[in-house]
Design a protein around this motif. Sequence first.
Motif, PDB file in Angstrom:
ATOM      1  N   GLU A   1       0.843  -1.190   0.000  1.00  0.00           N
ATOM      2  CA  GLU A   1       0.000   0.000   0.000  1.00  0.00           C
ATOM      3  C   GLU A   1       0.881   1.243   0.000  1.00  0.00           C
ATOM      4  OE1 GLU A   1      -0.704   0.272   4.830  1.00  0.00           O
ATOM      5  OE2 GLU A   1      -2.281  -0.522   3.562  1.00  0.00           O
ATOM      6  N   GLY A   2       0.237   2.386  -0.255  1.00  0.00           N
ATOM      7  CA  GLY A   2       0.974   3.637  -0.276  1.00  0.00           C
ATOM      8  C   GLY A   2       1.485   3.963  -1.663  1.00  0.00           C
ATOM      9  N   PRO A   3       1.972   5.199  -1.856  1.00  0.00           N
ATOM     10  CA  PRO A   3       2.380   5.648  -3.196  1.00  0.00           C
ATOM     11  C   PRO A   3       3.566   4.886  -3.771  1.00  0.00           C
ATOM     12  CG  PRO A   3       2.982   7.257  -1.497  1.00  0.00           C
ATOM     13  CD  PRO A   3       2.086   6.265  -0.847  1.00  0.00           C
ATOM     14  N   LEU A   4       4.434   4.338  -2.921  1.00  0.00           N
ATOM     15  CA  LEU A   4       5.610   3.638  -3.453  1.00  0.00           C
ATOM     16  C   LEU A   4       5.234   2.350  -4.178  1.00  0.00           C
ATOM     17  CD1 LEU A   4       8.299   4.052  -0.644  1.00  0.00           C
ATOM     18  CD2 LEU A   4       8.116   5.282  -2.808  1.00  0.00           C
ATOM     19  N   LYS A   5       4.071   1.779  -3.862  1.00  0.00           N
ATOM     20  CA  LYS A   5       3.656   0.542  -4.530  1.00  0.00           C
ATOM     21  C   LYS A   5       3.535   0.733  -6.032  1.00  0.00           C
ATOM     22  CE  LYS A   5      -0.145  -2.795  -4.796  1.00  0.00           C
ATOM     23  NZ  LYS A   5       0.746  -3.965  -4.908  1.00  0.00           N
TER      24      LYS A   5
ATOM     25  N   LEU B   1      12.916   2.973 -10.336  1.00  0.00           N
ATOM     26  CA  LEU B   1      12.827   4.349  -9.843  1.00  0.00           C
ATOM     27  C   LEU B   1      12.618   4.425  -8.338  1.00  0.00           C
ATOM     28  CD1 LEU B   1      10.570   5.955 -12.603  1.00  0.00           C
ATOM     29  CD2 LEU B   1      13.071   6.045 -12.412  1.00  0.00           C
ATOM     30  N   LEU B   2      12.479   3.281  -7.682  1.00  0.00           N
ATOM     31  CA  LEU B   2      12.154   3.285  -6.254  1.00  0.00           C
ATOM     32  C   LEU B   2      13.187   4.036  -5.419  1.00  0.00           C
ATOM     33  CD1 LEU B   2      10.679  -0.192  -5.229  1.00  0.00           C
ATOM     34  CD2 LEU B   2       9.745   2.073  -4.728  1.00  0.00           C
ATOM     35  N   GLN B   3      14.471   3.781  -5.694  1.00  0.00           N
ATOM     36  CA  GLN B   3      15.511   4.415  -4.882  1.00  0.00           C
ATOM     37  C   GLN B   3      15.422   5.928  -4.969  1.00  0.00           C
ATOM     38  OE1 GLN B   3      19.454   2.582  -5.534  1.00  0.00           O
ATOM     39  NE2 GLN B   3      18.338   0.883  -6.446  1.00  0.00           N
TER      40      GLN B   3
END
Length: 498
Positions: free
Chosen positions: A152-156, A162-164
């Motif tokens: 959950e959340g915007p990082l999902k 691009l996560l880093q």
Amino acid sequence: MPVSAHHITRRAVLGGGLATTSTLLLAGCGNPSRSEIRTQVLVLGAGLSGLHAAYLLEQAGYETVILEATDEVGGRVRTVSKDLVPGHPELGASGIGAHYSRLIEAASRVGVELVPERKRTESEPDDLAYYVRDAIIRPQEWSGHRLNALTEGPLKEVPLHLLQFMIYGGAQNPLPRGDFTAWQTGNYLAQDISVYDRMKTPALSDDFMRLAFGTNASYGADERDLSMLMGYQSRNLIDSLYSGPGGFTPDARAAKGGNQRLPEAMAAALTSPVLGGDPVVAIDVTDSGVATVTQSGKTYQAQYCICTIPFAALRKINIRAPMPKLQREAINQLGYTPVFQAHYAPTKAFWEDDGLPVNMWTDGEPGRFMAQRNDPAAPDQVTSYVAFVNGYQAIALDALGPEEASRKVLGRLAKLRPATRGALKPLTTWSWSASPYAGGAYAYWKPGQISSFSNEMRAPAGRLYFAGEHTAVQNRGMEGAMESGERVVFEVLEKIIA
């Protein structure tokens, strides 16, 4: 066997144009006639910071001598020869951001044309596939994939590659937007912890933490090795100064013919001698001046010395100077990002054979395996491939040696993507960590280092002054190097005038 010193002169500029290979042609002026040379200011290192410092000192009317360990100028601004790799890609510094005002001014001053930056590891989503944990995943599939533990959340919704970058931004970044010095003040030093410690939750396994935040890491070796505060500062700089989606500027430039053409032209424009090919092995600082000894036994004396040598290389030099404990600790411990590159020529269009995207983001030895399109006359043509490998994977490849590392990359590619078997011709390799005069591609801060010695490390040690990208505060990369060269000249001139 010791190598002789050379005098780098304006003759590096051939026929009114810049040299097109990565090696600057060194004018054969012979060895200095004396075993001891004296000057007002000695500059160690002919990278951007050293060259910029020498130029500013010349403008102020001071005599300098620049000592460079290698037979090339530019430091970690290095363009591979077109004879080795078609399209002469960048081994080091890549893009010149729109805010790189010092660098842009220098390019204009020495007559180096700036052209659009060439992509190296950047990729459009349609051109990229992830090869991780024995799965092939398109970026648009990542949010719903079984390997994505962010439930959950915007990082999902953020693509894996691009996560880093994204974890350093948003509301969780505490740094004031536009304040480029706040990261080294007490208000924010509580964030000087590892990316792992900042992001770890019971729901995220260590295996996922390694994949999402430690693989192909932009800085450091892995998710436990990098200070989150450095990530915040990098993102704050990008968000404040860059434009375009994701904070990346569409206006990034590069030097025509390769970025190394810029330091070559800067060196050629100096009246100060640039002596290359004779590494410094000792630095002696006294109340009256500084003396350095080179590998060949020559002694250079000056009233003041500006050292731009990366700390990873400086720690191998015998320094006798009035230096506090924390500064010596910084020289001995500051991190430098491991980067290994292997370049290949495609002998056939394997991506057309298997119908998969042309670029690969892997959790194995190939790292980011990216097509290079460096022919301006044919911008869609793949001129070469680079396995751009960062962090812990680069460390493992360095341990094998260059030839075995290149074979290891090809072997892993063949397993991940069978169409690559026999379709890639090895061209050359490059390791920044294995370079004795670099020790890594660029400086980074390990957890606890910003709060420990960030302010102490760039202070003068008597008549020995420090510059280089690693000492910059407001900028990083090439502009950080220029910033530091400017700052250290003000420090030296203030001391001289006083």
